[in-house]
Design an enzyme around this catalytic site. Structure first.
Site, mmCIF file in Angstrom:
data_model
loop_
_atom_site.group_PDB
_atom_site.id
_atom_site.type_symbol
_atom_site.label_atom_id
_atom_site.label_comp_id
_atom_site.label_asym_id
_atom_site.label_seq_id
_atom_site.Cartn_x
_atom_site.Cartn_y
_atom_site.Cartn_z
ATOM 1 C CB CYS A 25 20.359 77.387 89.672
ATOM 2 S SG CYS A 25 18.569 77.472 89.873
ATOM 3 N NE ARG A 34 12.180 82.386 95.631
ATOM 4 C CZ ARG A 34 12.842 81.278 95.916
ATOM 5 N NH1 ARG A 34 14.135 81.303 96.118
ATOM 6 N NH2 ARG A 34 12.209 80.145 95.983
ATOM 7 C CE LYS A 36 19.132 74.489 91.983
ATOM 8 N NZ LYS A 36 17.847 73.809 92.212
ATOM 9 C CD1 TRP A 37 25.640 81.247 92.169
ATOM 10 C CD2 TRP A 37 27.496 80.657 93.254
ATOM 11 N NE1 TRP A 37 26.259 82.399 92.571
ATOM 12 C CE2 TRP A 37 27.410 82.059 93.240
ATOM 13 C CE3 TRP A 37 28.587 80.055 93.876
ATOM 14 C CZ2 TRP A 37 28.376 82.879 93.815
ATOM 15 C CZ3 TRP A 37 29.548 80.870 94.451
ATOM 16 C CH2 TRP A 37 29.447 82.265 94.421
ATOM 17 C CG ASP A 38 18.886 79.463 92.715
ATOM 18 O OD1 ASP A 38 18.760 80.143 91.679
ATOM 19 O OD2 ASP A 38 17.987 78.738 93.168
ATOM 20 C CG MET A 39 21.736 85.748 91.182
ATOM 21 S SD MET A 39 20.635 86.757 90.193
ATOM 22 C CE MET A 39 21.530 88.288 90.148
ATOM 23 C CG ASN A 40 16.154 82.228 93.129
ATOM 24 O OD1 ASN A 40 15.938 81.781 92.013
ATOM 25 N ND2 ASN A 40 16.486 81.453 94.147
ATOM 26 C CG ASP A 75 15.789 77.811 99.646
ATOM 27 O OD1 ASP A 75 16.301 77.982 100.764
ATOM 28 O OD2 ASP A 75 15.206 78.712 99.013
ATOM 29 C CG ASP A 96 12.513 76.945 89.022
ATOM 30 O OD1 ASP A 96 13.547 76.267 89.116
ATOM 31 O OD2 ASP A 96 12.307 77.972 89.703
#
Ligand code: GLA
Length: 736
Positions: free
Chosen positions: A523, A440, A473-477, A364, A545
Site C-alpha cells: 500500500c 503527512r 499491510k505494508w504502507d508508505m505514505n 493504522d 483509498d
C-alpha cells in the site's frame, strides 16, 4: 521457443512461436534492432535497416547508412546518433562519448537471478535467455544485455549489467532497461497517470515528432505515472490492433520515454530515472538495471494485458501465493480510523465472522499516542491504553473468534514526535543544513544504511516471530525529499534514491522469505507504489483509498491493463462514500469489487440487518467463485455508450464467465445496448445463471446480451454464465 543464430547474416532470432525478436550485426561490430512483432518462421533479412538516404548527416563508411537513422539496439551518445541514448558512462578520459562494440552472444543454461532486485523467475524449459556481451571502447566498461523469452507468455524480459574491468572508477549516469526501435509509422501512445485517490487514469494521444515522456521523481514509482508505456496502432482497441508495450519491474524513480524522429521511426525506452542519478562503479564492480517486460499484442489491449498478467502470475508473484485464494477481509480503517479499541475489534470481528469473512485487519492507530498522524511512527510499540494486552491480546481475540489477524505497518517512515527520531536524528534522509520536508507529518528513514535496515527487520521479526500475525499491510505514505544520506560520501549522493529502493527490497526479501505463510499486502496512500517490483513480495496491493464504486471502475480498469485482478484490493465501503460523498447501491459496490481481491472496509454495526444479510450472501458467493476467478482470463470489453463499463473473467477452461456491467447513469435511449462477451468458446452453450436462458458462445460474443430494464443511476449488473454439457437439443457439445 528457440534462440537461433544465422552466422552468415549475423542475426539472432528469439521466438516462442507467437512473437519474434530479431537483432543483426553491422560488420560484426554494431548491434542493430531488426524486428519485434508476430512470430516469424525464419528471419532472412529482407530489406535494409534504413530505407532512405539521409544527406548531410553522419554516414557509416562508404555505405548509404547513416548513424542518426540506424535502428540501434542499445544506443549511445556522441557518435552520430542524435536521438536519446540508453547508456551513458564516463571513464578516466572524462568524456561521456561511448563506442559500444559487440563482443559475442551466448545462450544461458538458465535465467539469471538477482541478489538485489526483483526479477522474473522461470523453471528449466519455461524460458530461454540470450546474453549479448559488448564493450565501450572509450570508458572500457563491459556491458551485457539480457533477453529472456518465455514459453507461456508473449513477453521478452530485458535487463543489463555493466562491469568495470579497469583499474580506475567509472561514473554511470544512465543505463536504461529497454531501448526498442519501431519502424516509421503512425502510432498512438498510451500511458497511465493519476494522483492520490485517482490512480491509473488512461492517457491516449497520437505520437508526434519529438520526445514524449512520463516518469517519477517521487523516489517511489508514484501515483503520478505508472512505469509503463504502450505504443500502438491508432486504430487499436481493447480487442484488436497492434500494441507494443513495456512495464518496469521497479519501485523507484523511472523514465518512460518515447521519441519519434524526423523520419517517423520510434525509439521507446524504459529504465531508472536518470535525471540526478549517478553511480560510481569501482574497479571490478557490477551494476545491474531493473528488469523491463516488453510485450507485443496483435489483439489490442486485452492481448497486452493477458501477456502481462501471465508473466506476473507465473514468473513474479511469490510462489506461495500463486493461484491460492486470498481471504475475504474486513479492514478497520474506514470503520475506526485511528480510534481503535479492543471492544471495537471484538464487535467488528464477531460480525465479520458471522458474515463469512476470514481475516480481520487492524489498520493504522494501534501504536499512535493520539488519534491522528502526528506522532509515534517508527516506535512500533502498541498503545496499551487503546489495546490492553498489546497486539498479542488483539490477535488472540481475533483468532478466538475464528478469523485470521492482520496488522498495518508503515516501516519506512518516522515521526518527529517519536523516540526513534529523538535517538537517531541522523537516520532520516536529509540534506545537511536544511530542515527536512515533512509529508503527512513524517520523515523517511534512510534505507541505504545497513543499521536502519537492521532496526526495521528486528521490529518486524519481533512481531512476526510470535506467529500470531497472518497478514501485514505494508504502507508508505509520503514521497522522498531531501534524498541525501549521512552515510555516503559527497560523490555518491546521486546514488541515494536507488539505494533507498535496493534497501527496501533487501528488507522485503528477508521478511517475506522468513514468513512465507504470511500474506503481505502493499500500500502507498492507496496505489502510489503499485508496480511489478512490489508484486515480487506482495501477493496483493491496495489499489486506491478511493472506494467509490464509480471511480473504482476507472481506477481498476487502468491498473488491470498491467496487473492481474487478484492482486488489486477492492473493498466494499459505506455510503455516502468517504472520499466522494456519492451514494451507490450496496449491490453495485460489491459488483465493482467482485472480480478483484474482495474485501470490506466499513463499520458493520452501521449496516442494517438487511444489508448484513446481503453482505453474507456476497461473501458466500465470492468464496464459491474465487478459485476459478483468480486463475481466469480478465477482459475489458468495448462498449458503445460513454459511462458504461464492462469487465469479465472467463475461467481457464472456458466453462464459466462472470461479467460485470456498470452503467453510470440511467439513460432510456441507451437501454437497448447489447453487451458482447469475450473469450468464450464459440461452440459451447452457456446458461445464464440468473434467467436460466441458454445461449451459444458465438451468439454471446457476436450479438451480445441486452440487460433487463433498470431505472437507476450507478447500477451494476452481474452476469454469470456456465457452460452446459448438453445443448437445448440434447446433444453434447463435444458431439457436434
Ligand atoms: C493510507 C492507506 C489507507 C490507510 C491509511 C492509514 O492512506 O492508503 O488505506 O491504511 O494510510 O493511515
Amino acid at each position: 521457443m528457440s534462440i537461433c543464430f544465422d552466422e552468415s547474416r549475423g542475426t539472432v532470432h528469439l521466438t516462442n512461436g507467437r512473437i519474434s525478436y530479431v537483432m543483426q550485426l553491422l560488420d560484426g561490430r554494431y548491434l542493430l534492432h531488426r524486428y519485434f512483432g508476430p512470430a516469424l518462421r525464419r528471419w532472412r533479412g529482407t530489406g535494409v535497416p534504413q530505407p532512405a538516404k539521409r544527406s548531410y548527416t553522419t554516414e557509416y563508411g562508404d555505405t548509404h547508412l547513416y548513424f542518426d537513422a540506424l535502428p540501434w539496439e542499445f544506443p549511445v551518445a556522441g557518435r552520430g546518433d542524435y536521438r536519446r541514448p540508453a547508456f551513458s558512462v564516463t571513464g578516466p578520459s572524462g568524456t561521456p562519448v561511448s563506442e559500444l562494440l559487440f563482443q559475442g552472444w551466448r545462450v544461458l543454461d538458465k535465467k539469471p537471478g538477482s541478489d538485489t532486485l526483483p526479477v522474473t523467475f522461470a523453471a528449466p524449459g519455461e524460458s530461454e535467455t540470450l546474453a549479448v556481451d559488448c564493450v565501450d571502447a572509450v570508458s572500457g566498461a563491459a556491458l551485457t544485455l539480457y533477453y529472456t523469452i518465455f514459453a507461456d507468455a508473449d513477453v521478452i524480459a530485458r535487463r543489463q549489467r555493466v562491469t568495470n574491468p579497469g583499474t580506475r572508477p567509472l561514473c554511470l549516469t544512465s543505463l536504461q532497461s529497454v531501448s526498442l526501435q519501431l519502424p516509421a509509422g503512425s502510432y498512438d501512445l498510451l500511458t497511465l497517470y493519476g494522483c492520490h485517490a485517482r490512480e491509473a487514469q488512461q492517457s491516449r494521444a497520437p505520437l508526434h515528432q519529438g520526445v514524449q515522456a512520463v516518469g517519477s521523481r517521487y523516489g517511489s514509482s508514484s501515483p503520478r505515472h505508472q512505469p509503463f508505456w504502450a505504443v500502438l496502432d491508432p486504430a487499436a482497441t481493447e480487442t484488436a490492433g497492434s500494441v507494443y508495450s513495456c512495464m518496469l519491474v521497479y519501485s523507484g524513480n523511472f523514465n518512460a520515454v518515447v521519441e519519434q524522429d524526423a523520419f517517423g521511426a520510434v525509439r521507446a525506452q524504459m529504465g531508472l530515472g536518470d535525471e540526478s542519478f549517478t553511480w560510481t562503479l569501482a574497479p571490478g564492480e557490477t551494476f545491474e538495471t531493473p528488469e523491463a517486460l516488453l510485450t507485443y499484442s496483435g489483439q489490442g489491449f486485452n492481448g497486452m494485458s493477458h501477456s502481462f498478467h501471465t508473466v506476473l502470475r507465473r514468473h513474479m508473484l511469490p510462489p506461495r501465493w500463486q493461484g491460492v485464494p486470498r481471504p475475504v477481509l474486513l479492514n478497520s480503517w474506514e470503520g475506526m480510523y485511528y480510534d481503535v479499541s479492543l471492544e471495537k475489534i471484538e464487535t467488528q470481528a464477531r460480525l465479520a465472522k458471522e458474515l463469512g469473512m476470514e481475516l480481520f485487519v487492524l489498520d493504522d492507530g494501534w501504536f499512535r499516542k493520539g488519534n491522528d498522524s502526528r506522532s509515534s511512527m517508527g516506535d512500533w510499540t502498541c498503545n496499551t491504553a487503546k489495546l490492553p494486552g498489546g497486539i498479542e491480546a488483539a490477535a488472540d481475540l481475533v483468532h478466538g473468534l475464528g478469523l485470521k489477524f492482520g496488522l498495518w505497518f508503515e516501516p519506512e517512515a518516522v515521526s518527529r514526535e517519536s523516540d526513534l527520531y529523538r535517538a537517531h536524528p541522523d537516520w532520516i534522509l536529509q540534506v545537511p543544513g536544511l530542515d527536512p520536508r515533512e509529508g503527512r507529518h513524517e520523515y523517511l528513514l534512510d534505507l541505504s544504511r545497513a543499521e536502519v535496515r537492521r532496526y526495521l527487520l528486528d521490529v518486524l521479526h519481533r512481531y512476526l516471530g510470535t506467529g500470531k500475525i497472518d497478514y501485514i499491510k505494508w504502507d508508505m505514505n509520503r514521497p522522498l525529499t531531501d534524498a541525501a544520506s549521512a552515510a555516503l560520501p559527497a560523490h555518491r549522493q546521486g546514488e541515494v534514491p536507488h539505494r533507498y529502493v535496493l534497501g527496501l527490497y533487501e528488507i522485503l526479501r528477508e521478511i517475506t522469505q522468513s514468513y512465507p505463510q504470511v500474506l503481505f499486502e502493499g500500500c502507498s496512500s492507496g496505489g502510489a507504489r503499485l508496480d511489478a517490483g512490489m508484486l515480487a513480495y506482495f501477493a496483493q496491493n491496495w489499489t486506491s483509498d478511493n472506494t467509490d464504486a464509480r471511480d473504482r471502475t476507472d481506477i481498476q480498469a487502468g491498473f488491470s491493463l498491467l496487473y492481474p485482478p487478484e492482486v488489486l484490493g477492492a473493498h466494499v465501503s459505506i455510503t455516502p462514500n468517504h472520499q466522494t460523498g456519492r451514494t451507490t447501491p450496496l449491490e453495485t459496490r460489491f459488483a465493482v469489487a467482485r472480480l478483484f481481491n474482495l474485501g470490506y472496509e466499513l463499520d458493520l454495526t452501521r449496516c442494517t440487518p438487511e444489508e448484513r444479510a446481503a453482505i453474507a450472501a456476497q461473501v458466500a458467493t465470492a468464496k464459491a467463485q474465487r478459485n476459478w476467478l483468480m486463475q481466469g482470463t480478465f477482459w475489458r470489453h468495448p462498449v458503445t455508450r460513454p459511462g458504461d463499463r464492462m469487465t469479465s473473467v472467463v475461467s481457464a477452461d472456458q466453462s464459466c464467465c462472470l461479467a460485470v456491467i456498470f452503467r453510470t447513469l440511467y439513460d432510456p435511449l441507451g437501454e437497448q445496448a447489447a453487451f458482447q462477451f469475450c473469450g468464450l468458446d464459440p461452440a459451447r452453450e452457456y446458461r445464464d445463471a440468473a434467467t436460466g436462458e441458454i445461449y451459444g458462445g458465438d451468439e454471446l460474443m457476436e450479438a451480445g446480451l441486452t440487460l433487463p430494464p433498470c431505472k437507476q443511476d450507478f447500477a451494476a449488473h452481474s452476469v454469470l454464465l456456465c457452460a452446459e454439457e448438453e445443448t437445448e437439443y440434447g446433444h453434447s457439445t463435444a458431439d457436434q
